[in-house]
Design an enzyme around this catalytic site. Structure first.
Site, PDB file in Angstrom:
ATOM      1  N   THR A  24       8.532  -2.855 -18.794  1.00  0.00           N
ATOM      2  CA  THR A  24       8.424  -1.520 -19.376  1.00  0.00           C
ATOM      3  C   THR A  24       9.207  -1.455 -20.671  1.00  0.00           C
ATOM      4  O   THR A  24      10.263  -2.088 -20.815  1.00  0.00           O
ATOM      5  CB  THR A  24       8.962  -0.449 -18.408  1.00  0.00           C
ATOM      6  OG1 THR A  24       9.000   0.814 -19.075  1.00  0.00           O
ATOM      7  CG2 THR A  24      10.376  -0.772 -17.935  1.00  0.00           C
TER       8      THR A  24
ATOM      9  N   ASN B 280       8.722   0.131  -7.774  1.00  0.00           N
ATOM     10  CA  ASN B 280       8.785   1.588  -7.916  1.00  0.00           C
ATOM     11  C   ASN B 280       8.964   1.898  -9.395  1.00  0.00           C
ATOM     12  O   ASN B 280       9.668   1.176 -10.107  1.00  0.00           O
ATOM     13  CB  ASN B 280       9.937   2.165  -7.113  1.00  0.00           C
ATOM     14  CG  ASN B 280       9.710   2.058  -5.616  1.00  0.00           C
ATOM     15  OD1 ASN B 280      10.462   1.389  -4.915  1.00  0.00           O
ATOM     16  ND2 ASN B 280       8.675   2.710  -5.113  1.00  0.00           N
TER      17      ASN B 280
ATOM     18  N   GLY C 243      17.158  11.225 -18.590  1.00  0.00           N
ATOM     19  CA  GLY C 243      16.721   9.872 -18.914  1.00  0.00           C
ATOM     20  C   GLY C 243      15.495   9.772 -19.788  1.00  0.00           C
ATOM     21  O   GLY C 243      14.971   8.679 -19.983  1.00  0.00           O
ATOM     22  N   ASP C 244      15.014  10.882 -20.341  1.00  0.00           N
ATOM     23  CA  ASP C 244      13.813  10.870 -21.180  1.00  0.00           C
ATOM     24  C   ASP C 244      14.177  10.783 -22.665  1.00  0.00           C
ATOM     25  O   ASP C 244      14.646  11.762 -23.241  1.00  0.00           O
ATOM     26  CB  ASP C 244      12.990  12.144 -20.951  1.00  0.00           C
ATOM     27  CG  ASP C 244      11.910  11.968 -19.906  1.00  0.00           C
ATOM     28  OD1 ASP C 244      11.658  10.821 -19.504  1.00  0.00           O
ATOM     29  OD2 ASP C 244      11.321  12.980 -19.501  1.00  0.00           O
TER      30      ASP C 244
ATOM     31  N   TYR D  74      15.356   3.175 -13.567  1.00  0.00           N
ATOM     32  CA  TYR D  74      14.100   2.413 -13.531  1.00  0.00           C
ATOM     33  C   TYR D  74      14.094   1.338 -14.611  1.00  0.00           C
ATOM     34  O   TYR D  74      13.854   0.149 -14.347  1.00  0.00           O
ATOM     35  CB  TYR D  74      12.915   3.362 -13.702  1.00  0.00           C
ATOM     36  CG  TYR D  74      11.635   2.679 -14.091  1.00  0.00           C
ATOM     37  CD1 TYR D  74      11.039   1.732 -13.250  1.00  0.00           C
ATOM     38  CD2 TYR D  74      11.013   2.959 -15.312  1.00  0.00           C
ATOM     39  CE1 TYR D  74       9.861   1.101 -13.612  1.00  0.00           C
ATOM     40  CE2 TYR D  74       9.839   2.337 -15.671  1.00  0.00           C
ATOM     41  CZ  TYR D  74       9.267   1.406 -14.830  1.00  0.00           C
ATOM     42  OH  TYR D  74       8.100   0.777 -15.193  1.00  0.00           O
TER      43      TYR D  74
ATOM     44  N   LEU E 252       0.812  -1.226   0.000  1.00  0.00           N
ATOM     45  CA  LEU E 252       0.000   0.000   0.000  1.00  0.00           C
ATOM     46  C   LEU E 252       0.845   1.276   0.000  1.00  0.00           C
ATOM     47  O   LEU E 252       0.377   2.344   0.370  1.00  0.00           O
ATOM     48  CB  LEU E 252      -0.992   0.017   1.179  1.00  0.00           C
ATOM     49  CG  LEU E 252      -1.983  -1.149   1.212  1.00  0.00           C
ATOM     50  CD1 LEU E 252      -2.942  -0.993   2.375  1.00  0.00           C
ATOM     51  CD2 LEU E 252      -2.751  -1.266  -0.109  1.00  0.00           C
ATOM     52  N   GLN E 253       2.098   1.146  -0.463  1.00  0.00           N
ATOM     53  CA  GLN E 253       2.940   2.331  -0.649  1.00  0.00           C
ATOM     54  C   GLN E 253       2.322   3.250  -1.690  1.00  0.00           C
ATOM     55  O   GLN E 253       2.302   4.467  -1.528  1.00  0.00           O
ATOM     56  CB  GLN E 253       4.341   1.886  -1.084  1.00  0.00           C
ATOM     57  CG  GLN E 253       5.340   3.003  -1.299  1.00  0.00           C
ATOM     58  CD  GLN E 253       6.647   2.482  -1.863  1.00  0.00           C
ATOM     59  OE1 GLN E 253       6.890   2.522  -3.070  1.00  0.00           O
ATOM     60  NE2 GLN E 253       7.496   1.955  -0.992  1.00  0.00           N
TER      61      GLN E 253
ATOM     62  N   ARG F  78      14.008  16.442 -18.490  1.00  0.00           N
ATOM     63  CA  ARG F  78      14.304  15.543 -17.376  1.00  0.00           C
ATOM     64  C   ARG F  78      15.380  14.556 -17.810  1.00  0.00           C
ATOM     65  O   ARG F  78      15.403  14.109 -18.962  1.00  0.00           O
ATOM     66  CB  ARG F  78      13.060  14.760 -16.946  1.00  0.00           C
ATOM     67  CG  ARG F  78      11.949  15.613 -16.378  1.00  0.00           C
ATOM     68  CD  ARG F  78      10.776  14.762 -15.936  1.00  0.00           C
ATOM     69  NE  ARG F  78      10.239  13.956 -17.028  1.00  0.00           N
ATOM     70  CZ  ARG F  78       9.122  13.235 -16.941  1.00  0.00           C
ATOM     71  NH1 ARG F  78       8.452  13.212 -15.803  1.00  0.00           N
ATOM     72  NH2 ARG F  78       8.684  12.545 -17.971  1.00  0.00           N
TER      73      ARG F  78
END
Length: 328
Positions: free
Chosen positions: A116, A75, A283-284, A140, A33-34, A281
């Site tokens: 992803t 995350n 890493g985009d 990520y 529930l983070q 940003r």
């Protein structure tokens, strides 16, 4: 037999739980529930706990007859991952290791992984194919790729079969209107744009307008969250049929720029949405659009909610009725 959905109280997880319920599956949810919400679960047996807690995993696997796992828990903020990579390795990679070891221990041999398309990094080709180079440009994406590689070796050593689904931006809300997208803080483009339309934020930040695209803003692939849920269930069915491990891209085959998303949101909501250009940003990549031809052919995935106007309209309906998200 039951399906274990890790991170099942989260956005995509809860929509997948809803789809599993609709077809009569027995469902167990594990979520710390983070980012998830109890209120987002329309059913299933919830365990509140962390993947890295061996006692919690033992309880889940001993108290339930788990047939297969759908793994969402992770995350997933690109910007945060560039500032706190350790958090992502500990939660995403180590958490997955803990899960796989318990699956091995309890003889559960099937896992569908919510990956992803950030695993590809700056793409060689657009749309991206499953055989294209994987070279993530952010921590990520790197952790998700590490999780996939870990699953490969658990398959080699222990026969745990896995399907990894690589996709970009989930959006929209469940047709029942009962569940939708609610993060705190919110970082996804479409809900942020809709928060600006609701007057909950003064403007929408556009991170960079000097990319090598037609209007200078980043281009991304958007998929309705219920179509993503369907894909995860089709992948479970594929593994249950005895299929080998595999990777599938999920995409609508058409990318939309940040400016295009904002303009369509203006049309759908009929409201003014102010935008402010800010620095890029880290890493985009400029353009990320995935080909889903293999998923359509081998999984039988046929997304039926792929018009961006309709995706944004379903999200707008949710936000209008739930302006504070899951208020509890």
């Amino acid at each position: 037999m039951a399906v274990l959905v890790t991170g099942g109280a989260g956005y995509i997880g809860s929509h997948t739980v809803a789809a599993l319920l609709e077809r009569g599956e027995s469902i167990v949810v594990l979520d710390n529930l983070q980012q998830g919400h109890k209120e987002a679960l329309l059913g299933g047996k919830l365990y509140v706990g962390d993947l890295r807690d061996a006692d919690v995993l033992d309880q889940v696997f001993t108290e339930n007859q788990i047939d297969s796992v759908i793994h969402f828990a992770a995350n997933s903020l690109v910007g945060e991952s560039m500032k706190i990579p350790g958090k992502y390795y500990h939660n995403n990679v180590y958490g997955t290791l803990c899960l796989l070891e318990k699956m091995q221990e309890y003889g559960v041999g099937k896992i569908v992984f919510s990956s992803t398309a950030a695993t590809y990094g700056e793409p060689e080709n657009v749309p991206i194919d499953e055989h294209d180079r994987t070279l993530p440009t952010n921590a990520y994406g790197e952790t998700k790729l590490a999780m996939e590689k870990m699953m490969k070796w658990f398959d080699t050593a222990h026969g745990i079969k896995w399907i990894s689904l690589r996709y970009f931006n989930a959006a929209g809300a469940h047709e029942s209107g009962k569940i939708g997208e609610a993060h705190n803080p919110e970082t996804h483009l479409i809900p942020i744009v809709l928060e600006a339309a609701l007057g909950k934020r003064p403007h929408i930040s556009v991170f960079g307008d000097d990319y090598d695209t037609a209007d200078g803003t980043c281009i991304r692939d958007y998929i309705h969250v219920s179509d993503l849920a369907d894909a995860h269930i089709l992948a479970v069915d594929k593994l249950r049929s005895g299929a080998e491990s595999a990777v599938y891209n999920l995409g609508n085959g058409q990318g939309f720029s940040v400016n295009e998303v904002i303009e369509i949101a203006r049309q759908v909501t009929g409201r003014e949405i102010k935008e402010v250009v800010e620095p890029r940003r880290a890493g985009d990549p400029a353009k990320l659009v995935a080909s889903s031809q293999r998923a359509r052919t081998e999984l039988g995935w046929n997304p039926g909610r792929n018009k961006l106007e309709d995706i944004i309209a379903s999200a707008w309906s949710w936000h209008l009725n739930n302006p504070d998200g899951y208020s509890k």
